[in-house]
Each structure stands twice: as structure tokens, then as C-alpha cells.
Design a protein around this motif. Structure first.
Motif, PDB file in Angstrom:
ATOM      1  N   LYS A   1      70.815  49.721  85.612  1.00  0.00           N
ATOM      2  CA  LYS A   1      70.455  48.114  86.414  1.00  0.00           C
ATOM      3  C   LYS A   1      70.674  47.632  87.316  1.00  0.00           C
ATOM      4  CE  LYS A   1      70.786  46.984  81.486  1.00  0.00           C
ATOM      5  NZ  LYS A   1      71.582  47.048  80.466  1.00  0.00           N
ATOM      6  N   ASN A   2      71.286  48.027  88.650  1.00  0.00           N
ATOM      7  CA  ASN A   2      71.801  47.695  90.084  1.00  0.00           C
ATOM      8  C   ASN A   2      70.930  48.264  90.974  1.00  0.00           C
ATOM      9  OD1 ASN A   2      73.871  46.071  89.022  1.00  0.00           O
ATOM     10  ND2 ASN A   2      75.341  47.528  89.075  1.00  0.00           N
ATOM     11  N   ALA A   3      69.788  47.894  92.206  1.00  0.00           N
ATOM     12  CA  ALA A   3      70.043  48.548  92.595  1.00  0.00           C
ATOM     13  C   ALA A   3      70.013  47.854  94.417  1.00  0.00           C
ATOM     14  CB  ALA A   3      68.433  48.409  93.194  1.00  0.00           C
TER      15      ALA A   3
ATOM     16  N   ARG B 162      69.833  43.589  89.060  1.00  0.00           N
ATOM     17  CA  ARG B 162      70.735  42.831  90.093  1.00  0.00           C
ATOM     18  C   ARG B 162      70.241  43.684  91.127  1.00  0.00           C
ATOM     19  NH1 ARG B 162      74.530  39.560  89.985  1.00  0.00           N
ATOM     20  NH2 ARG B 162      76.582  39.183  92.350  1.00  0.00           N
ATOM     21  N   ALA B 163      69.711  43.253  92.041  1.00  0.00           N
ATOM     22  CA  ALA B 163      69.377  43.739  93.810  1.00  0.00           C
ATOM     23  C   ALA B 163      69.788  42.815  94.793  1.00  0.00           C
ATOM     24  CB  ALA B 163      67.802  43.806  93.531  1.00  0.00           C
TER      25      ALA B 163
ATOM     26  N   VAL C  29      73.061  53.649  90.829  1.00  0.00           N
ATOM     27  CA  VAL C  29      72.899  52.552  91.598  1.00  0.00           C
ATOM     28  C   VAL C  29      71.173  53.555  91.468  1.00  0.00           C
ATOM     29  CG1 VAL C  29      73.348  52.747  93.247  1.00  0.00           C
ATOM     30  CG2 VAL C  29      72.336  51.126  93.462  1.00  0.00           C
ATOM     31  N   LEU C  30      69.839  52.157  92.151  1.00  0.00           N
ATOM     32  CA  LEU C  30      68.400  53.083  92.920  1.00  0.00           C
ATOM     33  C   LEU C  30      68.187  52.098  93.639  1.00  0.00           C
ATOM     34  CD1 LEU C  30      66.300  52.029  89.649  1.00  0.00           C
ATOM     35  CD2 LEU C  30      67.318  54.624  90.597  1.00  0.00           C
TER      36      LEU C  30
ATOM     37  N   LEU D  14      60.764  48.496  90.860  1.00  0.00           N
ATOM     38  CA  LEU D  14      62.483  48.090  90.457  1.00  0.00           C
ATOM     39  C   LEU D  14      62.904  47.328  89.072  1.00  0.00           C
ATOM     40  CD1 LEU D  14      64.700  47.911  93.332  1.00  0.00           C
ATOM     41  CD2 LEU D  14      64.046  49.430  92.197  1.00  0.00           C
ATOM     42  N   GLN D  15      61.862  45.864  88.876  1.00  0.00           N
ATOM     43  CA  GLN D  15      62.073  44.758  88.142  1.00  0.00           C
ATOM     44  C   GLN D  15      61.702  46.154  86.519  1.00  0.00           C
ATOM     45  OE1 GLN D  15      59.954  41.467  88.352  1.00  0.00           O
ATOM     46  NE2 GLN D  15      60.305  41.122  85.937  1.00  0.00           N
ATOM     47  N   GLY D  16      59.961  46.567  87.005  1.00  0.00           N
ATOM     48  CA  GLY D  16      59.428  47.398  85.840  1.00  0.00           C
ATOM     49  C   GLY D  16      60.700  48.296  85.623  1.00  0.00           C
ATOM     50  N   ALA D  17      61.269  48.591  85.888  1.00  0.00           N
ATOM     51  CA  ALA D  17      62.469  49.682  85.978  1.00  0.00           C
ATOM     52  C   ALA D  17      63.876  49.597  85.507  1.00  0.00           C
ATOM     53  CB  ALA D  17      62.736  51.298  86.755  1.00  0.00           C
ATOM     54  N   GLY D  18      63.703  48.344  84.865  1.00  0.00           N
ATOM     55  CA  GLY D  18      64.500  47.656  84.264  1.00  0.00           C
ATOM     56  C   GLY D  18      66.338  47.233  85.007  1.00  0.00           C
TER      57      GLY D  18
END
Length: 248
Positions: A9-11, A56-57, A108-109, A49-53
Motif C-alpha cells: 500500500k506504500n510507494a 500512499r506515495a 514498499v513499491l 500504482l493506484q491500480g495495484a492498490g
């Protein structure tokens, strides 16, 4: 490995570079805001990123930082947190280390603001979902999204890694099997950077350390990847997007 049902959920999006090879366009705007097919580059990345869930970025800013902040303020999802590098550029590793401090500890991504892809299979898990599910902090320092050279547009032809059958990555050398290009996306745990130096440094230090410890892994991208490093590469990327949008 089975696909996990729990997304990361974090990137962190690395977006602070000067974009010197894209001059004169980047003389008046930051590279991540350069439009490709009427859409700023960074929006392709944030949409993925949004599409992967991702919820927060963190986005680091330096070059035309005010423009970046104004653009990002218009976005609702994911929630954007600014890592301000106006005072000094931190390079890829230093920028990531600084930005991670603005997120809770955990997986994190990480993505580059100027590297993205299109043409994923719509009835299959996305590349970032697959990457998040593949990552195993017990056996890996990092999991990288990689791409085969024939699925790229705008790339200079350099091969980065050799990908083994079990997903392990090593630096590519002439004649090595299964060559791939780093596609600019990472799954990792923030604790990897707990001992990171406070100054600017290149992320390749951590790639090489992970290789030395047999803890750098990767998966292959589904779709078509592009990098836009020069003004001439914009039309190449737009042609590729049109081609894929038309189902060619």
C-alpha cells in the motif's frame, strides 16, 4: 509462488532528476510532467500504482519543484506526500532513503517517474500486483520488474541483468542467458535502507550488494515498456501507445 491477496500500500516515486537529455523541453518544466500522448509521464506511473492498490506515495521533487507540487496536489489517489529535495539532489539511492522516512516501515513499491508501460493483459494480475506478490523479504533484498529488450521503446539497447530460472538476477555479461533490462520498478522492505548513508548515492550500490548476497530477484514485465530520454523519443513512445491502444 502463489499470488498474495494483500497488496503493497506504500510507494516511492523517484521524480527529482533534471532531465538534461530532454532539453530544451525541460528548460521550462520538470521531466515527469512532459506529456506523452497528452498525459504527463508521472501520471502513467501513479495510475499504475493506484491500480495495484497503493494508497500512499511519496514523490521527491527538485527541478521545477513548484510545478510538480501544483500538479500532484490535484491528485486524490494515491495520497501524495512530497519529499523536498530543493536544497540538494540526493541521487536515486539517497532520494529513496530520504523518502522512505516519510512512510511507515514495511513493504514498499519504488518506481521511476519517467519509466512506464502500457498493454498489460486486462484479465490478469498487473505487473505491480505480480511484483508485490513475488517479493519475499525473507529471501530477497529486492524484487525488480524487468523487461525483454524486444518489448521496449526508447531504450539504448543496454542489457542490465541475466535472469535465472528461479528468478535470481545477476549483472549481465556477453553471452549470458536470458538477458533483461531493468524496468524501473522495485518491491522491497523499507528496513533494507535502515543503515543507508545520509548523503547522495546511487541505488546500484544496493543492487550489487543484493547480488553479492544472492538476494536480488526479478520477474518479467507483461506489456510494452518505454523510456523517454530525448525529445525524439516522445514521438516513438506516442506511436507505441497508439499502436497498443488500437490492439495492433
Amino acid at each position: 509462488m502463489p499470488l498474495s491477496q494483500r497488496p503493497i500500500k506504500n510507494a516511492m516515486v523517484l521524480a527529482a532528476g533534471l532531465g538534461t537529455r530532454l532539453r530544451p523541453i525541460t528548460d521550462t518544466m520538470p521531466k515527469p510532467l512532459v506529456p506523452i500522448a497528452d498525459k504527463p509521464m508521472i501520471d502513467y506511473v501513479l495510475d499504475l500504482l493506484q491500480g495495484a492498490g497503493v494508497e500512499r506515495a511519496v514523490v521527491n521533487v527538485h527541478h521545477f519543484a513548484d510545478q510538480m507540487e501544483a500538479h500532484l496536489a490535484e491528485r486524490q489517489y494515491p495520497k501524495i506526500v512530497i519529499s523536498d529535495e530543493r536544497a540538494a539532489l540526493m541521487n536515486s539511492g539517497g532520494g529513496l532513503s530520504k523518502g522512505l522516512k516519510l512512510l511507515d516501515d514495511g513493504p514498499v513499491l519504488v518506481m521511476n517517474a519517467d519509466l512506464f508501460w502500457v498493454g498489460e493483459q486486462k484479465d490478469a494480475p498487473s505487473n505491480l500486483t505480480r511484483l508485490a506478490s513475488f517479493f519475499d523479504a525473507g529471501t530477497m533484498d529486492m524484487a525488480l520488474l524487468c523487461v525483454r529488450i524486444e518489448d521496449t521503446t526508447g531504450h539504448n539497447g543496454k542489457l542490465d541483468f541475466s535472469l535465472s530460472e528461479d528468478g535470481r538476477l545477476s549483472r549481465y555479461g556477453d553471452g549470458m542467458p536470458n538477458p533483461v533490462v531493468y524496468a524501473g520498478a522495485i518491491a522491497m522492505h523499507s528496513r533494507l535502507f535502515a543503515d543507508a548513508p545520509p548523503d547522495a548515492f546511487n541505488l546500484n550500490i544496493y543492487f550489487d550488494r543484493a547480488i553479492a548476497n544472492n538476494r536480488l530477484y526479478g520477474i518479467v514485465l507483461d506489456g510494452h515498456w518505454m523510456t523517454v530520454g530525448t525529445p525524439e523519443a516522445i514521438s516513438e513512445a506516442e506511436d507505441a501507445i497508439r499502436r497498443l491502444d488500437n490492439g495492433a
